[in-house]
Design an enzyme around this catalytic site. Structure first.
Site, PDB file in Angstrom:
ATOM      1  N   ASN A 230      67.998  22.970  51.731  1.00 55.47           N
ATOM      2  CA  ASN A 230      67.247  23.992  50.718  1.00 55.47           C
ATOM      3  C   ASN A 230      66.614  23.771  49.624  1.00 55.47           C
ATOM      4  O   ASN A 230      67.757  22.952  49.486  1.00 55.47           O
ATOM      5  CB  ASN A 230      66.727  25.374  50.734  1.00 55.47           C
ATOM      6  CG  ASN A 230      67.269  25.812  49.600  1.00 55.47           C
ATOM      7  OD1 ASN A 230      67.215  25.727  48.953  1.00 55.47           O
ATOM      8  ND2 ASN A 230      69.203  26.710  50.498  1.00 55.47           N
ATOM      9  N   ASP A 231      65.609  23.104  49.180  1.00 55.13           N
ATOM     10  CA  ASP A 231      65.757  23.116  47.858  1.00 55.13           C
ATOM     11  C   ASP A 231      64.058  23.090  47.317  1.00 55.13           C
ATOM     12  O   ASP A 231      62.969  23.204  48.344  1.00 55.13           O
ATOM     13  CB  ASP A 231      64.694  20.691  47.727  1.00 55.13           C
ATOM     14  CG  ASP A 231      64.603  20.714  46.380  1.00 55.13           C
ATOM     15  OD1 ASP A 231      64.222  21.686  45.359  1.00 55.13           O
ATOM     16  OD2 ASP A 231      64.615  19.275  46.535  1.00 55.13           O
ATOM     17  N   PHE A 232      63.834  24.434  46.491  1.00 55.88           N
ATOM     18  CA  PHE A 232      63.099  25.402  46.005  1.00 55.88           C
ATOM     19  C   PHE A 232      61.796  24.468  44.972  1.00 55.88           C
ATOM     20  O   PHE A 232      61.445  24.719  44.360  1.00 55.88           O
ATOM     21  CB  PHE A 232      63.557  26.582  46.009  1.00 55.88           C
ATOM     22  CG  PHE A 232      63.974  27.367  47.017  1.00 55.88           C
ATOM     23  CD1 PHE A 232      62.939  27.582  47.644  1.00 55.88           C
ATOM     24  CD2 PHE A 232      65.126  27.530  46.682  1.00 55.88           C
ATOM     25  CE1 PHE A 232      63.220  28.396  49.386  1.00 55.88           C
ATOM     26  CE2 PHE A 232      65.473  28.928  48.301  1.00 55.88           C
ATOM     27  CZ  PHE A 232      64.819  29.113  48.629  1.00 55.88           C
ATOM     28  N   GLY A 233      62.815  23.632  44.381  1.00 57.74           N
ATOM     29  CA  GLY A 233      61.684  22.514  43.799  1.00 57.74           C
ATOM     30  C   GLY A 233      62.662  22.371  42.513  1.00 57.74           C
ATOM     31  O   GLY A 233      62.383  21.999  41.443  1.00 57.74           O
TER      32      GLY A 233
ATOM     33  N   GLY B  74      66.690  21.570  42.495  1.00 58.61           N
ATOM     34  CA  GLY B  74      66.627  20.402  43.141  1.00 58.61           C
ATOM     35  C   GLY B  74      67.854  21.085  44.605  1.00 58.61           C
ATOM     36  O   GLY B  74      67.754  22.451  44.685  1.00 58.61           O
TER      37      GLY B  74
END
Length: 116
Positions: A102-105, A107
């Site tokens: 996952n990448d929530f913004g 990294g």
């Protein structure tokens, strides 16, 4: 003999197909507890323990989950590790969520922490 408890997080998503949208990202679980005497586990073996776990999962029908949700809205209570049984083992995870992908913004994650 001392009683031991195994707390299971039972997946509710497949039991609530009509009520959950495919885009729903959150967990959909219900807690179940399998309680046995330590001697019973040793005497009857892991197959018996697995059978008890299977029975616990099978008890969580769509009707039971909907009744829980309706009663919870009348009297909400959050479960915390402090309020759970002693002498207990708890396991949890979600196969639907790729924790390393996952990448929530911020990294991609390099590690995952969980409270023991």
């Amino acid at each position: 003999m001392k009683e031991i408890n195994y707390l299971m997080l039972i997946g509710a998503r497949q039991r609530l197909q009509a009520q959950l949208q495919a885009e729903y990202f959150g967990n959909a679980v219900q807690t179940g507890i399998v309680a046995m005497k330590a001697g019973e586990v040793v005497e009857k073996g892991l197959g018996y323990v697995a059978l008890q776990m299977n029975k616990m999962v099978a008890m969580h029908t769509e009707e039971k989950l909907m009744n829980f949700l309706e009663s919870w809205t009348d009297s909400p209570k959050l479960t915390t590790m402090d309020s759970e049984e002693t002498n207990a083992l708890v396991t949890s995870s979600s196969p639907r969520f790729n924790i390393y992908g996952n990448d929530f913004g911020w990294g991609r994650p390099i590690a995952v922490r969980s409270k023991p």
